[in-house]
Design an enzyme around this catalytic site. Structure first.
Site, PDB file in Angstrom:
ATOM      1  N   ILE A 143       5.242  16.987 -15.761  1.00 20.22           N
ATOM      2  CA  ILE A 143       4.582  16.847 -14.460  1.00 20.22           C
ATOM      3  C   ILE A 143       3.279  17.623 -14.409  1.00 20.22           C
ATOM      4  O   ILE A 143       2.254  17.126 -13.950  1.00 20.22           O
ATOM      5  CB  ILE A 143       5.531  17.317 -13.326  1.00 20.22           C
ATOM      6  CG1 ILE A 143       6.716  16.360 -13.200  1.00 20.22           C
ATOM      7  CG2 ILE A 143       4.783  17.406 -11.993  1.00 20.22           C
ATOM      8  CD1 ILE A 143       6.349  14.947 -12.828  1.00 20.22           C
ATOM      9  N   ALA A 171       0.848  25.794  -2.119  1.00 23.84           N
ATOM     10  CA  ALA A 171      -0.278  25.436  -2.984  1.00 23.84           C
ATOM     11  C   ALA A 171      -0.562  23.938  -2.961  1.00 23.84           C
ATOM     12  O   ALA A 171      -1.720  23.512  -2.826  1.00 23.84           O
ATOM     13  CB  ALA A 171       0.007  25.906  -4.410  1.00 23.84           C
ATOM     14  N   VAL A 227      -2.109  22.816   0.638  1.00 19.40           N
ATOM     15  CA  VAL A 227      -3.484  23.224   0.969  1.00 19.40           C
ATOM     16  C   VAL A 227      -4.489  22.664  -0.029  1.00 19.40           C
ATOM     17  O   VAL A 227      -5.648  22.409   0.330  1.00 19.40           O
ATOM     18  CB  VAL A 227      -3.617  24.756   1.089  1.00 19.40           C
ATOM     19  CG1 VAL A 227      -2.773  25.277   2.244  1.00 19.40           C
ATOM     20  CG2 VAL A 227      -3.288  25.479  -0.200  1.00 19.40           C
ATOM     21  N   HIS A 280     -22.419  43.731 -14.031  1.00 19.58           N
ATOM     22  CA  HIS A 280     -23.140  43.386 -12.805  1.00 19.58           C
ATOM     23  C   HIS A 280     -24.300  42.464 -13.158  1.00 19.58           C
ATOM     24  O   HIS A 280     -24.988  42.686 -14.145  1.00 19.58           O
ATOM     25  CB  HIS A 280     -23.668  44.658 -12.138  1.00 19.58           C
ATOM     26  CG  HIS A 280     -24.554  44.383 -10.965  1.00 19.58           C
ATOM     27  ND1 HIS A 280     -24.059  44.084  -9.710  1.00 19.58           N
ATOM     28  CD2 HIS A 280     -25.912  44.339 -10.853  1.00 19.58           C
ATOM     29  CE1 HIS A 280     -25.073  43.895  -8.877  1.00 19.58           C
ATOM     30  NE2 HIS A 280     -26.203  44.034  -9.553  1.00 19.58           N
TER      31      HIS A 280
END
Length: 469
Positions: free
Chosen positions: A39, A181, A184, A448
């Site tokens: 599945i 899950a 939505v 960063h």
């Protein structure tokens, strides 16, 4: 035909179990009634992500002017979106076929049923039967959509997740029953493509297994997108006799309202596929709809194992994969082909991901659960609106929330909602596995600008050392 290990089912638990058993030197067969990959690969995890990607691209193009790009005449081709999704699933299916050949695993197509100790009867598509023998059997039969008595799935007006992936036409309106899950994710997909979506959730908040702050944020974002959200509500009955489906919804105060839509999607959980596979014949014990297993996934009958959605753990693909590998290694240890017992899974350190927009990712304790467990907690929350990378990407919705034990600094849990957070949660899983403390996270340099530095920033908030907020 005689084998060392026979695996029933080829989903994300079954095919890794077969491959690991083969790697350990066992002669392995895998029995599959439908298509390799199960599945998850064919009707779940993978094709839904393809659908979500198409809708996200569509959303980007509709809002391209926000990025200084003028794309005009943008339209979604529903049929082409569905076709792409099926193509992705088919490609992955061929990949599993290749893995079976590579690892010299025999694939036997048909429905497998335990016949006797060490024997599996296989019924092929043409009705012919054969018996396959194996010293060890691993049951990995997965699960299916659960049906409520008052919400029977007819495949046309009341559908499950499989039908939702291949609808011949895009509905103008849809009622989604259940907000886990599956619920939505499909709510986001269809709403983005232009379907009017209403979510009906029985519990007080959507995505109810998540931290309460995550639920509040997702509901806020969904309402901004135009999705109607009804919590503390239940679908009492549906009338499919007319052109549209009429759903009678009971609200918290006891009053009822009738909703009309082209289709109702039932997304109220799953039921394990344990019927008709011969468990009763051999006396394999089950409890609450799942197969009873020990720490190595052996059932109450020696030599027979069960993993994945038909066993008691979390019904997640990555859980099934690790359970399958552990079961194969446990068999390997018994047969002296593996040097030690596999390390048991820590089921409190399983990351969960929901791929709607914004994405959700979490692992470990929620804030409420940590307090209920007796911890005194430090909590830090860093909003993506304060992130340079999120701002540059135009994806400032959401936040990262971290929870620590105030006394010893143990990393108790993390909960994220925002762009690409499903790619960020692994850091916390590894950190918790290594018993990393908050200060060790702060002293590990995060790059960063990235979305991932929000984890470090949230930890800084928890310890009163925030720089960027």
């Amino acid at each position: 035909m005689a084998y060392d290990v026979i695996v029933l089912g080829s989903g994300p638990g079954g095919y890794p179990a077969a491959i690991r058993a083969s790697q350990l030197g066992f002669k392995v067969a895998i029995i599959e009634k439908e298509v390799l990959g199960g599945i998850c690969l064919n009707w779940g995890c993978i094709p839904t992500k393809a659908l979500l990607k198409s809708t996200q691209v569509y959303e980007y193009m509709k809002h391209s002017t926000a990025y200084g790009i003028n794309a005009t005449g943008v339209q979604a081709d529903f049929g082409a979106v569905i076709k792409r999704s099926r193509g992705v699933a088919d490609k992955m299916n061929k990949g599993v076929q290749f893995l079976m050949k590579k690892n010299k695993i025999d694939v036997i197509m048909g429905f497998g049923k335990l016949k006797a100790k060490g024997q599996v009867e296989v019924t092929a598509a043409d009705g012919k039967t054969s018996v396959v023998e194996g010293k060890y059997i691993i049951i990995a039969t997965g699960a299916r959509a659960r049906e409520l008595p008052n919400l029977p799935i007819d495949g046309k007006k009341v559908i499950g997740y499989r039908e939702a992936m291949v609808l011949p036409e895009q509905p103008k309106s849809m009622i989604v029953v259940g907000s886990g899950a599956i619920g939505v994710e499909f709510a986001y997909i269809y709403n983005s493509l232009g379907t009017k979506v209403t979510i009906v959730e029985f519990l007080p908040r959507i995505v109810p297994v998540e931290d309460e702050d995550i639920s509040k944020e997702l509901e806020k974002q969904y309402k901004k997108l135009g999705i109607e959200v009804m919590t503390n509500s239940s679908v009492e009955k549906v009338d499919t006799s007319g052109k549209q489906v009429k759903a009678t919804v009971k609200k918290q105060d006891g009053s009822t309202v009738t909703l009309e839509a082209d289709v109702v999607l039932s997304a109220v959980g799953i039921a394990a596929n344990i019927e008709g596979i011969g468990l009763e014949t051999l006396g394999v014990k089950t409890e609450k709809g799942r197969v009873t297993v020990d720490k190595n996934y052996q059932t109450t009958v020696p030599g027979i194992y069960a993993i994945g959605d038909c066993a008691p753990g979390q019904a997640l693909a990555h859980v099934a994969t690790k359970e399958g590998i552990n079961a194969a290694e446990a068999i390997g240890f018994i047969e002296k082909k593996y040097g030690h017992q596999p390390e048991p899974i820590d089921y409190n350190n399983i990351p969960g991901c929901t791929y709607c927009t914004p994405e959700i990712a979490s692992v470990g304790y929620t804030e409420k659960a940590a307090k209920e467990a007796g911890y005194e907690v430090k909590v830090g929350k860093f909003p993506f609106i304060a992130s340079g990378k999120a701002t540059a990407a135009g994806a400032t919705d959401g936040f990262v929330k971290v929870i620590f034990d105030a006394k010893y600094g143990e990393f108790l849990g993390a909960h994220m909602i925002g762009n690409n957070v499903t790619e960020m949660i692994a850091e916390v899983s590894v950190a918790r596995k290594l018993e990393t403390t908050g200060h060790e996270i702060l002293n590990a340099i995060h790059p960063h600008p990235t979305m991932s530095e929000a984890v470090k920033e949230a930890v800084a908030v928890a310890y009163g050392e925030a720089i960027d907020i």
